[in-house]
Enzyme design. Structure first.
Site, PDB file in Angstrom:
ATOM      1  N   PHE A  22       0.827  -1.208   0.000  1.00  0.00           N
ATOM      2  CA  PHE A  22       0.000   0.000   0.000  1.00  0.00           C
ATOM      3  C   PHE A  22       0.865   1.263   0.000  1.00  0.00           C
ATOM      4  O   PHE A  22       0.802   2.095  -0.919  1.00  0.00           O
ATOM      5  CB  PHE A  22      -0.948  -0.058   1.201  1.00  0.00           C
ATOM      6  CG  PHE A  22      -1.470   1.263   1.701  1.00  0.00           C
ATOM      7  CD1 PHE A  22      -2.014   2.199   0.830  1.00  0.00           C
ATOM      8  CD2 PHE A  22      -1.430   1.561   3.061  1.00  0.00           C
ATOM      9  CE1 PHE A  22      -2.499   3.418   1.300  1.00  0.00           C
ATOM     10  CE2 PHE A  22      -1.916   2.768   3.535  1.00  0.00           C
ATOM     11  CZ  PHE A  22      -2.445   3.695   2.659  1.00  0.00           C
ATOM     12  N   ILE A  68      13.525  -9.748   1.884  1.00  0.00           N
ATOM     13  CA  ILE A  68      14.552  -9.022   2.647  1.00  0.00           C
ATOM     14  C   ILE A  68      15.229  -9.905   3.693  1.00  0.00           C
ATOM     15  O   ILE A  68      16.239  -9.506   4.277  1.00  0.00           O
ATOM     16  CB  ILE A  68      13.980  -7.751   3.318  1.00  0.00           C
ATOM     17  CG1 ILE A  68      12.818  -8.086   4.268  1.00  0.00           C
ATOM     18  CG2 ILE A  68      13.573  -6.727   2.282  1.00  0.00           C
ATOM     19  CD1 ILE A  68      12.360  -6.908   5.117  1.00  0.00           C
ATOM     20  N   SER A  92       0.034  -5.203  11.235  1.00  0.00           N
ATOM     21  CA  SER A  92      -1.057  -5.787  12.020  1.00  0.00           C
ATOM     22  C   SER A  92      -0.616  -6.279  13.389  1.00  0.00           C
ATOM     23  O   SER A  92       0.111  -7.260  13.521  1.00  0.00           O
ATOM     24  CB  SER A  92      -1.742  -6.941  11.274  1.00  0.00           C
ATOM     25  OG  SER A  92      -2.679  -7.586  12.114  1.00  0.00           O
ATOM     26  N   SER A 132       3.596   4.173  15.181  1.00  0.00           N
ATOM     27  CA  SER A 132       3.120   4.802  16.415  1.00  0.00           C
ATOM     28  C   SER A 132       2.917   3.772  17.525  1.00  0.00           C
ATOM     29  O   SER A 132       2.809   4.140  18.698  1.00  0.00           O
ATOM     30  CB  SER A 132       1.807   5.544  16.158  1.00  0.00           C
ATOM     31  OG  SER A 132       0.804   4.643  15.700  1.00  0.00           O
ATOM     32  N   TYR A 155       4.573  -6.778  17.276  1.00  0.00           N
ATOM     33  CA  TYR A 155       4.767  -5.835  16.175  1.00  0.00           C
ATOM     34  C   TYR A 155       5.444  -4.561  16.678  1.00  0.00           C
ATOM     35  O   TYR A 155       6.429  -4.087  16.089  1.00  0.00           O
ATOM     36  CB  TYR A 155       3.421  -5.486  15.540  1.00  0.00           C
ATOM     37  CG  TYR A 155       3.507  -4.381  14.512  1.00  0.00           C
ATOM     38  CD1 TYR A 155       4.098  -4.605  13.273  1.00  0.00           C
ATOM     39  CD2 TYR A 155       3.000  -3.102  14.788  1.00  0.00           C
ATOM     40  CE1 TYR A 155       4.189  -3.588  12.331  1.00  0.00           C
ATOM     41  CE2 TYR A 155       3.091  -2.087  13.850  1.00  0.00           C
ATOM     42  CZ  TYR A 155       3.681  -2.333  12.621  1.00  0.00           C
ATOM     43  OH  TYR A 155       3.780  -1.323  11.694  1.00  0.00           O
ATOM     44  N   ASN A 184      -1.478   5.579  11.684  1.00  0.00           N
ATOM     45  CA  ASN A 184      -2.725   5.153  11.013  1.00  0.00           C
ATOM     46  C   ASN A 184      -2.901   5.740   9.619  1.00  0.00           C
ATOM     47  O   ASN A 184      -3.769   6.573   9.372  1.00  0.00           O
ATOM     48  CB  ASN A 184      -3.928   5.495  11.890  1.00  0.00           C
ATOM     49  CG  ASN A 184      -3.893   4.704  13.188  1.00  0.00           C
ATOM     50  OD1 ASN A 184      -3.301   5.146  14.165  1.00  0.00           O
ATOM     51  ND2 ASN A 184      -4.499   3.539  13.179  1.00  0.00           N
ATOM     52  N   VAL A 199      -9.048  -0.280   9.433  1.00  0.00           N
ATOM     53  CA  VAL A 199     -10.450   0.009   9.712  1.00  0.00           C
ATOM     54  C   VAL A 199     -11.128   0.878   8.639  1.00  0.00           C
ATOM     55  O   VAL A 199     -12.274   0.616   8.267  1.00  0.00           O
ATOM     56  CB  VAL A 199     -10.579   0.624  11.131  1.00  0.00           C
ATOM     57  CG1 VAL A 199      -9.970   1.999  11.213  1.00  0.00           C
ATOM     58  CG2 VAL A 199     -12.014   0.653  11.575  1.00  0.00           C
TER      59      VAL A 199
END
Length: 325
Positions: A22, A68, A92, A132, A155, A184, A199
Site C-alpha cells: 500500500f 529481505i 497488524s 506509532s 509488532y 494510522n 479500519v
C-alpha cells in the site's frame, strides 16, 4: 507544500523495499512521476503485483521479486542506489500476537539486512517505516518522541528494535538513518479485505456492499489518521534531511485526534448510509489513544503535511467507489 516540491539531483536512484504494498507502491508512483529511477523489491507476501504492474512499462522502473530475509537479495537491490525507502515489513498488531517468530524474522532481521546492505553499498540515506505502536501503554497525549511507554505487542517491539538499530547504524557506521513512526495511514490501494484489514478501507467496503461493520471496543478509542500523500512527503523530506537529524525516529501523522465512532459516522454520512454498527471485544495489543506531536518532524525534516483528514478521506472514498465497482 507537499511531496512534489521535493527535488533531487537528476539521475537519482531510489530503492523502495516493500514497494508493491500500500505505502510502497504509492511512493514508487510518486518517484516515477517526478522523473527518478526506481527499484521495487517485494516478495509479494502482503504486497500485490497489481499495485505496480502499470509501472513495468516505464524504463526507469525495475521490479525485483525477492525477500529481505535473504542478504544476497538485499545486496543486489542496494547496489548503485542513492536512497533506500524501506517499507518492507509485516503489519497488524493482532497478527503479530499470533505469529511473533515470523515478525521477528521479517521486521527485525529483514530490516537489519537492508541496513547492512545499504551501508556496504554506500547508500546516502536509509529511511525506514516505524510505527506509532512503539508508544505502547503510554497515556500521554499528544505522543511525543522520547515519551514512550512499554510496548504491548510483538509488532511494536519489532519497530522499537528497528529504531535502536537505526540509531546504532548512524553512531557506529555513519549511515544516515531516519525512522518514520507512521500514525494510522489511509488512502488509495489500502487493502479492505481480510481479518487484518485496516479500519477505514474495511468500513468503506462493508458500507458500500450493504454489510454491517463491527467496531472493536467501545468506539471511543482515538487515532491520528494520516493520508498517504503526507507519508510520501515524509519519506522524501527525510531523504533530504541533514546528517545531524539522522539516527532518530520521527512522528509522521496529521496532528489530529479522531474517535473511531466519529469516523464511522462520518463515513456513513459521506456514503449516504444509515447502518448501526455491531460492537465487538477490544483487540489485544491495540493502543487506546493516538495523536501525534509532529513538531520534531516539522523542524528537523521539513515535514509539513498537506492533507488533513477531511481532504484525505474525500479522495480515499472516491478511489474506493471506483475500485470496488
Amino acid at each position: 507544500m507537499g511531496y512534489r516540491d521535493v527535488k533531487f539531483s537528476e539521475g537519482s536512484v531510489f530503492l523502495v523495499s516493500g514497494g508493491a504494498g500500500f505505502i510502497g507502491s504509492n511512493i514508487c508512483d510518486a518517484l516515477i512521476d517526478m522523473g527518478y529511477t526506481v527499484r521495487c523489491l517485494d516478495d509479494l507476501s502482503t504486497g500485490k503485483y497489481e499495485n505496480i504492474e502499470h509501472l513495468e512499462r516505464n524504463d526507469r522502473f525495475t521490479f525485483i521479486k525477492g525477500d529481505i530475509r535473504n542478504m544476497d537479495t538485499c545486496m543486489e537491490a542496494c547496489e548503485g542506489v542513492d536512497y533506500v525507502l524501506n517499507q518492507a515489513a509485516w503489519g497488524s498488531v493482532p497478527r503479530s500476537i499470533e505469529m511473533p517468530l515470523l515478525y521477528e524474522e521479517i521486521n527485525i532481521r529483514g530490516t537489519l539486512n537492508m541496513m547492512e546492505a545499504a551501508r556496504k553499498c554506500g547508500v546516502k540515506k536509509f529511511v525506514y517505516a516505524s510505527s506509532s505502536s512503539v508508544y505502547g501503554d503510554s497515556t500521554t497525549l499528544p505522543k511525543k518522541e522520547g515519551q514512550e511507554g512499554k510496548v504491548i505487542s510483538p509488532y511494536a517491539l519489532t519497530k522499537k528494535v528497528d529504531e535502536e538499530y537505526g540509531r546504532l547504524y548512524k553512531e557506529l557506521y555513519g549511515l544516515d538513518t531516519y525512522g518514520l513512526r507512521y500514525f494510522n495511514v489511509f488512502g488509495r490501494r489500502q487493502n479492505p479485505d481480510g481479518m487484518y484489514a485496516a479500519v477505514i478501507p474495511k468500513f468503506i467496503k462493508q458500507l458500500l456492499h450493504g454489510e454491517v461493520p463491527t467496531i472493536n471496543g467501545d468506539g471511543r478509542q482515538s487515532r491520528d489518521f494520516t493520508y498517504i500523500d503526507n507519508v510520501i512527503e515524509a519519506n522524501l523530506r527525510a531523504c533530504q534531511a541533514s546528517s545531524e537529524a539522522a539516527g532518530q525516529a520521527y512522528n509522521i501523522g496529521a496532528g489530529g485526534r479522531l474517535f473511531l465512532i466519529d469516523i464511522y459516522n462520518y463515513l456513513c454520512k459521506a456514503l449516504d448510509k444509515d447502518v448501526e454498527p455491531i460492537y465487538g471485544p477490544a483487540r489485544k495489543g491495540d493502543v487506546r489513544d493516538s495523536n501525534a506531536d509532529i513538531s520534531k518532524a516539522r523542524e528537523l525534516l521539513g515535514y509539513d503535511p498537506e492533507y488533513d483528514f477531511e481532504k484525505g478521506i474525500a479522495l480515499a472514498i472516491d478511489w474506493y467507489k471506483e475500485y470496488l465497482k
